[in-house]
Design a protein around this motif. Structure first.
Motif, PDB file in Angstrom:
ATOM      1  N   MET A   1      15.185   4.772   1.704  1.00  0.00           N
ATOM      2  CA  MET A   1      13.712   4.482   1.079  1.00  0.00           C
ATOM      3  C   MET A   1      13.371   2.925   0.726  1.00  0.00           C
ATOM      4  SD  MET A   1      12.302   5.862  -2.404  1.00  0.00           S
ATOM      5  CE  MET A   1      11.435   7.806  -1.929  1.00  0.00           C
ATOM      6  N   LYS A   2      12.379   2.799   1.004  1.00  0.00           N
ATOM      7  CA  LYS A   2      11.869   1.080   0.751  1.00  0.00           C
ATOM      8  C   LYS A   2      11.661   0.988  -0.765  1.00  0.00           C
ATOM      9  CE  LYS A   2      10.181   0.441   5.241  1.00  0.00           C
ATOM     10  NZ  LYS A   2       9.030   0.067   6.187  1.00  0.00           N
ATOM     11  N   SER A   3      11.712  -0.196  -1.282  1.00  0.00           N
ATOM     12  CA  SER A   3      11.291  -0.620  -2.643  1.00  0.00           C
ATOM     13  C   SER A   3       9.887  -0.037  -2.986  1.00  0.00           C
ATOM     14  CB  SER A   3      11.564  -1.776  -3.171  1.00  0.00           C
ATOM     15  OG  SER A   3      12.821  -2.231  -2.974  1.00  0.00           O
ATOM     16  N   ASN A   4       9.154  -0.384  -2.083  1.00  0.00           N
ATOM     17  CA  ASN A   4       7.660  -0.118  -2.382  1.00  0.00           C
ATOM     18  C   ASN A   4       7.264   1.389  -2.374  1.00  0.00           C
ATOM     19  OD1 ASN A   4       7.662   0.217   0.557  1.00  0.00           O
ATOM     20  ND2 ASN A   4       5.524  -0.509   0.743  1.00  0.00           N
ATOM     21  N   GLU A   5       8.080   2.205  -1.661  1.00  0.00           N
ATOM     22  CA  GLU A   5       8.110   3.909  -1.555  1.00  0.00           C
ATOM     23  C   GLU A   5       8.339   4.076  -2.868  1.00  0.00           C
ATOM     24  OE1 GLU A   5       8.520   4.395   3.294  1.00  0.00           O
ATOM     25  OE2 GLU A   5      10.214   4.395   1.828  1.00  0.00           O
ATOM     26  N   LEU A   6       9.366   3.505  -3.297  1.00  0.00           N
ATOM     27  CA  LEU A   6      10.165   3.969  -4.718  1.00  0.00           C
ATOM     28  C   LEU A   6       9.168   3.997  -5.683  1.00  0.00           C
ATOM     29  CD1 LEU A   6      12.716   5.270  -6.176  1.00  0.00           C
ATOM     30  CD2 LEU A   6      13.244   2.849  -6.577  1.00  0.00           C
ATOM     31  N   LEU A   7       8.437   2.479  -5.707  1.00  0.00           N
ATOM     32  CA  LEU A   7       7.526   2.270  -6.929  1.00  0.00           C
ATOM     33  C   LEU A   7       6.127   3.399  -6.592  1.00  0.00           C
ATOM     34  CD1 LEU A   7       7.889  -1.493  -6.717  1.00  0.00           C
ATOM     35  CD2 LEU A   7       8.283   0.062  -8.636  1.00  0.00           C
ATOM     36  N   LEU A   8       5.703   3.437  -5.415  1.00  0.00           N
ATOM     37  CA  LEU A   8       4.659   4.527  -5.223  1.00  0.00           C
ATOM     38  C   LEU A   8       5.045   5.932  -5.959  1.00  0.00           C
ATOM     39  CD1 LEU A   8       3.272   3.353  -1.891  1.00  0.00           C
ATOM     40  CD2 LEU A   8       2.115   3.077  -3.717  1.00  0.00           C
ATOM     41  N   ASP A   9       6.325   6.254  -5.618  1.00  0.00           N
ATOM     42  CA  ASP A   9       6.662   7.544  -6.218  1.00  0.00           C
ATOM     43  C   ASP A   9       6.444   7.682  -7.382  1.00  0.00           C
ATOM     44  OD1 ASP A   9       7.889  10.379  -5.582  1.00  0.00           O
ATOM     45  OD2 ASP A   9       9.249   9.431  -7.154  1.00  0.00           O
ATOM     46  N   ALA A  10       7.094   6.577  -8.119  1.00  0.00           N
ATOM     47  CA  ALA A  10       7.233   6.630  -9.750  1.00  0.00           C
ATOM     48  C   ALA A  10       5.616   6.393 -10.139  1.00  0.00           C
ATOM     49  CB  ALA A  10       7.939   5.062 -10.069  1.00  0.00           C
ATOM     50  N   PHE A  11       4.918   5.652  -9.726  1.00  0.00           N
ATOM     51  CA  PHE A  11       3.318   5.541 -10.261  1.00  0.00           C
ATOM     52  C   PHE A  11       2.645   6.841 -10.049  1.00  0.00           C
ATOM     53  CE2 PHE A  11       3.978   1.038 -10.519  1.00  0.00           C
ATOM     54  CZ  PHE A  11       3.297   0.616 -11.748  1.00  0.00           C
ATOM     55  N   GLY A  12       2.962   7.562  -8.773  1.00  0.00           N
ATOM     56  CA  GLY A  12       2.590   8.971  -8.440  1.00  0.00           C
ATOM     57  C   GLY A  12       2.745   9.955  -9.483  1.00  0.00           C
ATOM     58  N   ARG A  13       3.891   9.831 -10.128  1.00  0.00           N
ATOM     59  CA  ARG A  13       4.418  10.871 -11.101  1.00  0.00           C
ATOM     60  C   ARG A  13       3.841  10.635 -12.298  1.00  0.00           C
ATOM     61  NH1 ARG A  13      10.151  12.981  -9.943  1.00  0.00           N
ATOM     62  NH2 ARG A  13      10.302  12.191  -7.618  1.00  0.00           N
ATOM     63  N   ILE A  14       3.295   9.492 -12.664  1.00  0.00           N
ATOM     64  CA  ILE A  14       2.361   9.283 -13.864  1.00  0.00           C
ATOM     65  C   ILE A  14       1.135   9.811 -13.529  1.00  0.00           C
ATOM     66  CG2 ILE A  14       1.092   7.399 -15.204  1.00  0.00           C
ATOM     67  CD1 ILE A  14       3.608   5.573 -14.288  1.00  0.00           C
ATOM     68  N   ARG A  15       0.465   9.625 -12.412  1.00  0.00           N
ATOM     69  CA  ARG A  15      -0.619  10.340 -12.113  1.00  0.00           C
ATOM     70  C   ARG A  15      -0.920  11.695 -12.161  1.00  0.00           C
ATOM     71  NH1 ARG A  15      -3.957  13.537 -10.407  1.00  0.00           N
ATOM     72  NH2 ARG A  15      -6.116  13.104  -9.736  1.00  0.00           N
ATOM     73  N   GLU A  16       0.100  12.343 -11.358  1.00  0.00           N
ATOM     74  CA  GLU A  16       0.352  13.989 -11.429  1.00  0.00           C
ATOM     75  C   GLU A  16       0.467  14.189 -13.094  1.00  0.00           C
ATOM     76  OE1 GLU A  16       3.907  14.610  -9.478  1.00  0.00           O
ATOM     77  OE2 GLU A  16       2.928  14.125  -7.494  1.00  0.00           O
ATOM     78  N   THR A  17       1.050  13.410 -13.923  1.00  0.00           N
ATOM     79  CA  THR A  17       1.489  14.152 -15.254  1.00  0.00           C
ATOM     80  C   THR A  17       0.029  14.001 -16.043  1.00  0.00           C
ATOM     81  OG1 THR A  17       3.762  13.571 -15.260  1.00  0.00           O
ATOM     82  CG2 THR A  17       2.762  13.858 -17.327  1.00  0.00           C
TER      83      THR A  17
END
Length: 179
Positions: free
Chosen positions: A1-17
């Protein structure tokens, strides 16, 4: 996993919540303050969106969604246009009111800008200094992780407040809990 993919996942979890907290929460639930003095769901979600908007747009060299897409006017809050909620008094917390649709629309716009910026990053970009006012100076990677940490804390607080009774509908099989 690339760093930007990890950050996208983290920000995506905020959006889902954020979306999950708003689902089934009516306007009275949004402004209810736990214990009478805690931060309301509306304030928490507005604040986390403002924090992400301000921090990421500054680091990315982009205009804030709040002003560029006219959300400041649409919310019509009695606060300075650049206000993000830091250090708010109880009266200022009370002044932050908005319906669930507007809160989600604003956060979604912020999230789209954040995700669009992060998608184009490579690992080397994360070492770029974005704020020299600190010792050591803050890099883009540190600023993005800081934004994730702050936003996750606030969306967690909003989910907790919803579980205390800040919603209009109960989750199936869960008395007193809507999360």
């Amino acid at each position: 996993m690339k760093s930007n993919e990890l950050l996208l996942d983290a920000f995506g979890r905020i959006r889902e919540t954020v979306e999950a907290v708003l689902d089934g929460t009516d306007e009275s639930g949004l402004t209810r303050r736990p214990g009478g003095t805690g931060n309301s769901i509306a304030w928490l979600l507005w604040h986390l969106a403002r924090v992400e908007d301000a921090q990421v747009s500054s680091a990315a060299g982009l205009p804030q969604v709040w002003t560029a897409q006219a959300f400041a006017g649409r919310f019509g809050l009695p606060l300075p246009e650049r206000d993000t909620g830091y250090g708010h008094s109880s009266a200022q917390v009370d002044s932050v009111t908005a319906g669930p649709d507007l809160l989600l629309e604003y956060y979604d716009a912020v999230h789209r800008q954040t995700a669009g910026f992060i998608e184009g990053l490579d690992d080397g970009a994360l070492d770029r200094v974005v704020d020299e006012r600190w010792d050591p100076p803050v890099t883009l990677g540190v600023r993005l992780v800081s934004a994730v940490a702050d936003c996750l804390q606030h969306v967690g607080q909003a989910a907790y407040a919803k579980g205390l009774g800040g919603c209009s509908a109960q989750a199936p099989g869960q008395a007193g809990c809507c999360v």
